[in-house]
Design a protein around this motif. Structure first.
Motif, PDB file in Angstrom:
ATOM      1  N   LEU A   1       7.113  10.743   2.661  1.00  0.00           N
ATOM      2  CA  LEU A   1       6.600  11.980   2.063  1.00  0.00           C
ATOM      3  C   LEU A   1       6.811  13.172   2.995  1.00  0.00           C
ATOM      4  CD1 LEU A   1       3.300  10.567   0.557  1.00  0.00           C
ATOM      5  CD2 LEU A   1       5.217  11.488  -0.749  1.00  0.00           C
ATOM      6  N   ALA A   2       6.641  12.951   4.293  1.00  0.00           N
ATOM      7  CA  ALA A   2       6.837  14.039   5.257  1.00  0.00           C
ATOM      8  C   ALA A   2       8.266  14.554   5.220  1.00  0.00           C
ATOM      9  CB  ALA A   2       6.471  13.557   6.658  1.00  0.00           C
ATOM     10  N   ARG A   3       9.219  13.648   5.021  1.00  0.00           N
ATOM     11  CA  ARG A   3      10.627  14.070   4.948  1.00  0.00           C
ATOM     12  C   ARG A   3      10.892  14.902   3.698  1.00  0.00           C
ATOM     13  NH1 ARG A   3      11.386   8.846   7.342  1.00  0.00           N
ATOM     14  NH2 ARG A   3      11.759   7.849   5.324  1.00  0.00           N
TER      15      ARG A   3
ATOM     16  N   ASP B   1      -5.208  -2.210   9.877  1.00  0.00           N
ATOM     17  CA  ASP B   1      -4.617  -3.541   9.943  1.00  0.00           C
ATOM     18  C   ASP B   1      -3.127  -3.478   9.657  1.00  0.00           C
ATOM     19  OD1 ASP B   1      -4.477  -6.277  10.224  1.00  0.00           O
ATOM     20  OD2 ASP B   1      -5.639  -6.743   8.427  1.00  0.00           O
ATOM     21  N   VAL B   2      -2.460  -4.611   9.874  1.00  0.00           N
ATOM     22  CA  VAL B   2      -1.016  -4.687   9.668  1.00  0.00           C
ATOM     23  C   VAL B   2      -0.640  -4.362   8.225  1.00  0.00           C
ATOM     24  CG1 VAL B   2      -1.079  -7.179   9.223  1.00  0.00           C
ATOM     25  CG2 VAL B   2       1.028  -6.139  10.056  1.00  0.00           C
ATOM     26  N   GLY B   3      -1.507  -4.691   7.277  1.00  0.00           N
ATOM     27  CA  GLY B   3      -1.222  -4.384   5.878  1.00  0.00           C
ATOM     28  C   GLY B   3      -1.220  -2.905   5.565  1.00  0.00           C
ATOM     29  N   ASP B   4      -1.687  -2.084   6.524  1.00  0.00           N
ATOM     30  CA  ASP B   4      -1.704  -0.631   6.326  1.00  0.00           C
ATOM     31  C   ASP B   4      -0.436   0.051   6.837  1.00  0.00           C
ATOM     32  OD1 ASP B   4      -4.352  -0.606   5.226  1.00  0.00           O
ATOM     33  OD2 ASP B   4      -5.097  -0.999   7.249  1.00  0.00           O
ATOM     34  N   ILE B   5       0.409  -0.692   7.526  1.00  0.00           N
ATOM     35  CA  ILE B   5       1.643  -0.102   8.045  1.00  0.00           C
ATOM     36  C   ILE B   5       2.540   0.425   6.922  1.00  0.00           C
ATOM     37  CG2 ILE B   5       3.790  -0.649   9.267  1.00  0.00           C
ATOM     38  CD1 ILE B   5       2.102  -2.398  11.142  1.00  0.00           C
ATOM     39  N   PRO B   6       2.699  -0.280   5.779  1.00  0.00           N
ATOM     40  CA  PRO B   6       3.492   0.305   4.695  1.00  0.00           C
ATOM     41  C   PRO B   6       2.951   1.645   4.194  1.00  0.00           C
ATOM     42  CG  PRO B   6       3.253  -2.049   4.344  1.00  0.00           C
ATOM     43  CD  PRO B   6       2.346  -1.688   5.487  1.00  0.00           C
ATOM     44  N   ALA B   7       1.634   1.852   4.304  1.00  0.00           N
ATOM     45  CA  ALA B   7       1.078   3.158   3.917  1.00  0.00           C
ATOM     46  C   ALA B   7       1.550   4.237   4.877  1.00  0.00           C
ATOM     47  CB  ALA B   7      -0.449   3.090   3.890  1.00  0.00           C
ATOM     48  N   PHE B   8       1.611   3.924   6.172  1.00  0.00           N
ATOM     49  CA  PHE B   8       2.161   4.873   7.145  1.00  0.00           C
ATOM     50  C   PHE B   8       3.644   5.117   6.856  1.00  0.00           C
ATOM     51  CE2 PHE B   8      -0.860   4.615  11.073  1.00  0.00           C
ATOM     52  CZ  PHE B   8      -1.930   4.945  10.261  1.00  0.00           C
ATOM     53  N   ASP B   9       4.377   4.068   6.485  1.00  0.00           N
ATOM     54  CA  ASP B   9       5.790   4.236   6.124  1.00  0.00           C
ATOM     55  C   ASP B   9       5.931   5.221   4.972  1.00  0.00           C
ATOM     56  OD1 ASP B   9       6.533   2.348   8.039  1.00  0.00           O
ATOM     57  OD2 ASP B   9       6.599   0.694   6.592  1.00  0.00           O
ATOM     58  N   ALA B  10       5.055   5.079   3.978  1.00  0.00           N
ATOM     59  CA  ALA B  10       5.104   5.975   2.822  1.00  0.00           C
ATOM     60  C   ALA B  10       4.824   7.419   3.233  1.00  0.00           C
ATOM     61  CB  ALA B  10       4.096   5.521   1.769  1.00  0.00           C
ATOM     62  N   LEU B  11       3.873   7.619   4.141  1.00  0.00           N
ATOM     63  CA  LEU B  11       3.604   8.979   4.611  1.00  0.00           C
ATOM     64  C   LEU B  11       4.818   9.561   5.330  1.00  0.00           C
ATOM     65  CD1 LEU B  11      -0.067   8.734   5.941  1.00  0.00           C
ATOM     66  CD2 LEU B  11       0.723   9.674   3.767  1.00  0.00           C
ATOM     67  N   ASP B  12       5.536   8.725   6.065  1.00  0.00           N
ATOM     68  CA  ASP B  12       6.760   9.205   6.720  1.00  0.00           C
ATOM     69  C   ASP B  12       7.779   9.673   5.681  1.00  0.00           C
ATOM     70  OD1 ASP B  12       5.642   8.612   9.163  1.00  0.00           O
ATOM     71  OD2 ASP B  12       6.780   6.750   9.454  1.00  0.00           O
TER      72      ASP B  12
ATOM     73  N   LYS C   1       0.819  -1.215   0.000  1.00  0.00           N
ATOM     74  CA  LYS C   1       0.000   0.000   0.000  1.00  0.00           C
ATOM     75  C   LYS C   1       0.851   1.264   0.000  1.00  0.00           C
ATOM     76  CE  LYS C   1      -4.108  -2.085   2.060  1.00  0.00           C
ATOM     77  NZ  LYS C   1      -5.172  -1.982   3.073  1.00  0.00           N
ATOM     78  N   GLY C   2       2.067   1.161   0.533  1.00  0.00           N
ATOM     79  CA  GLY C   2       2.938   2.322   0.543  1.00  0.00           C
ATOM     80  C   GLY C   2       3.336   2.755  -0.853  1.00  0.00           C
ATOM     81  N   VAL C   3       3.577   1.802  -1.732  1.00  0.00           N
ATOM     82  CA  VAL C   3       3.925   2.121  -3.118  1.00  0.00           C
ATOM     83  C   VAL C   3       2.799   2.916  -3.764  1.00  0.00           C
ATOM     84  CG1 VAL C   3       4.360   1.116  -5.396  1.00  0.00           C
ATOM     85  CG2 VAL C   3       5.444   0.125  -3.371  1.00  0.00           C
ATOM     86  N   VAL C   4       1.569   2.485  -3.534  1.00  0.00           N
ATOM     87  CA  VAL C   4       0.417   3.162  -4.127  1.00  0.00           C
ATOM     88  C   VAL C   4       0.228   4.555  -3.518  1.00  0.00           C
ATOM     89  CG1 VAL C   4      -2.031   2.983  -4.671  1.00  0.00           C
ATOM     90  CG2 VAL C   4      -0.643   0.905  -4.517  1.00  0.00           C
ATOM     91  N   VAL C   5       0.412   4.656  -2.209  1.00  0.00           N
ATOM     92  CA  VAL C   5       0.281   5.962  -1.553  1.00  0.00           C
ATOM     93  C   VAL C   5       1.244   6.972  -2.166  1.00  0.00           C
ATOM     94  CG1 VAL C   5       0.736   7.216   0.597  1.00  0.00           C
ATOM     95  CG2 VAL C   5      -0.662   5.149   0.637  1.00  0.00           C
TER      96      VAL C   5
ATOM     97  N   LEU D   1       1.852  11.874  -5.418  1.00  0.00           N
ATOM     98  CA  LEU D   1       2.840  12.625  -6.203  1.00  0.00           C
ATOM     99  C   LEU D   1       2.268  13.986  -6.598  1.00  0.00           C
ATOM    100  CD1 LEU D   1       5.670  12.244  -7.546  1.00  0.00           C
ATOM    101  CD2 LEU D   1       4.423  11.555  -9.618  1.00  0.00           C
ATOM    102  N   ARG D   2       3.027  15.023  -6.352  1.00  0.00           N
ATOM    103  CA  ARG D   2       2.686  16.417  -6.676  1.00  0.00           C
ATOM    104  C   ARG D   2       1.606  16.996  -5.761  1.00  0.00           C
ATOM    105  NH1 ARG D   2       3.613  14.095 -11.648  1.00  0.00           N
ATOM    106  NH2 ARG D   2       1.417  13.665 -11.992  1.00  0.00           N
ATOM    107  N   CYS D   3       1.231  16.279  -4.700  1.00  0.00           N
ATOM    108  CA  CYS D   3       0.307  16.841  -3.712  1.00  0.00           C
ATOM    109  C   CYS D   3       1.109  17.466  -2.569  1.00  0.00           C
ATOM    110  CB  CYS D   3      -0.612  15.763  -3.157  1.00  0.00           C
ATOM    111  SG  CYS D   3      -1.836  15.156  -4.363  1.00  0.00           S
ATOM    112  N   SER D   4       0.560  18.496  -1.964  1.00  0.00           N
ATOM    113  CA  SER D   4       1.261  19.142  -0.858  1.00  0.00           C
ATOM    114  C   SER D   4       0.864  18.566   0.493  1.00  0.00           C
ATOM    115  CB  SER D   4       0.998  20.653  -0.873  1.00  0.00           C
ATOM    116  OG  SER D   4      -0.386  20.915  -0.757  1.00  0.00           O
ATOM    117  N   ALA D   5      -0.167  17.704   0.506  1.00  0.00           N
ATOM    118  CA  ALA D   5      -0.608  17.065   1.742  1.00  0.00           C
ATOM    119  C   ALA D   5      -1.184  15.699   1.395  1.00  0.00           C
ATOM    120  CB  ALA D   5      -1.655  17.912   2.454  1.00  0.00           C
ATOM    121  N   ALA D   6      -1.135  14.784   2.366  1.00  0.00           N
ATOM    122  CA  ALA D   6      -1.664  13.437   2.137  1.00  0.00           C
ATOM    123  C   ALA D   6      -2.033  12.803   3.463  1.00  0.00           C
ATOM    124  CB  ALA D   6      -0.649  12.566   1.406  1.00  0.00           C
TER     125      ALA D   6
END
Length: 251
Positions: free
Chosen positions: A206-208, A193-204, A173-177, A182-187
């Motif tokens: 993006l935050a950097r 569930d555990v499968g959503d943790i990669p999405a949180f990783d992706a947000l981290d 899910k992080g890859v898709v996030v 891409l090109r958004c200023s916020a997300a």
């Protein structure tokens, strides 16, 4: 300023992304019976009037998501990104079709060997083994799924009272996030569930890069502690997720 208020102020340049099962749709014993909770579809469509990207990222097949979320303004990613619908067009990830045979073979082998009360949900390019009705056999089911997946060149990932079997190098899910934001200023991303943790990783990640991000965990009695610990916002169940999404539209 709270993360929610900050995101609300950037909604016109934001990616609003969410999981489906357990987030938009309450968890039910039969996965085929899961439907979006009251107001879930309506709030996504209202957000799509304002935000440039509104999407649902799920382990479900895209065809299931389309059944409930047909509006073409919504970006849909099924099977963790193996299937995508963009602007009404559905496409498989490059190279994924060669795994149709191995996935079908694994589904047949699992169906023949799983204990009563444990079911296989075929998803064309992946499958899910559900042991929600018999949680006591979870460890044995996980071991069997790993054995059969390996025999067919496939991989496994844990999920809520289930095991996902999928091709190697499957997107998460992080890859898709990251792609949709891409090109958004916020997300933001909402998951349970555990499968959503990669999405949180992706947000981290993006935050950097300077993107304003909000990680929203949907709490239940089956919540993954790591997801709750990492969340900026925790909401109670799918009704709480819908209420939080609706709050983004407040003046």
């Amino acid at each position: 300023m709270t993360p929610t208020r900050s995101l609300r102020g950037l909604l016109a340049s934001a990616a609003i992304l969410t999981d489906f099962d357990g987030t938009l749709a309450p968890i039910v014993a039969d996965p085929a019976a899961a439907v979006p909770g009251p107001g879930a579809v309506e709030v996504l469509l209202a957000l799509a009037e304002v935000a440039p990207v509104v999407g649902v990222i799920s382990g479900r097949p895209v065809e299931v998501l389309v059944r409930h979320l047909s509006d073409e303004r919504l970006h849909l990613a099924g099977l963790y990104g193996l299937e995508r619908r963009e602007h009404g067009e559905v496409a498989d990830a490059p190279g994924s079709l060669r795994w149709l045979g191995p996935v079908a073979g694994a589904a047949a082998d699992l169906t023949a060997r799983l204990p009563d009360g444990v079911t296989v949900e075929p998803k064309r390019l992946s499958l899910t083994v559900h042991f929600r009705r018999r949680p006591e056999v979870g460890p044995a089911v996980a071991a069997l799924a790993d054995e059969i997946a390996s025999a067919h060149g496939l991989m496994v990932r844990p999920a809520r009272r289930s095991i996902e079997v999928h091709p190697p190098q499957t997107p998460d899910k992080g890859v898709v996030v990251e792609d949709l934001a891409l090109r958004c200023s916020a997300a933001c991303f909402l998951g349970d569930d555990v499968g959503d943790i990669p999405a949180f990783d992706a947000l981290d990640r993006l935050a950097r890069q300077g993107v304003l991000t909000v990680r929203v965990a949907v709490e239940s009695d089956e919540s993954t502690p790591e997801l709750l610990d990492r969340a900026d916002v925790v909401v109670p169940g799918s009704s709480g997720a819908v209420a939080w999404l609706r709050s983004l539209l407040a003046p």
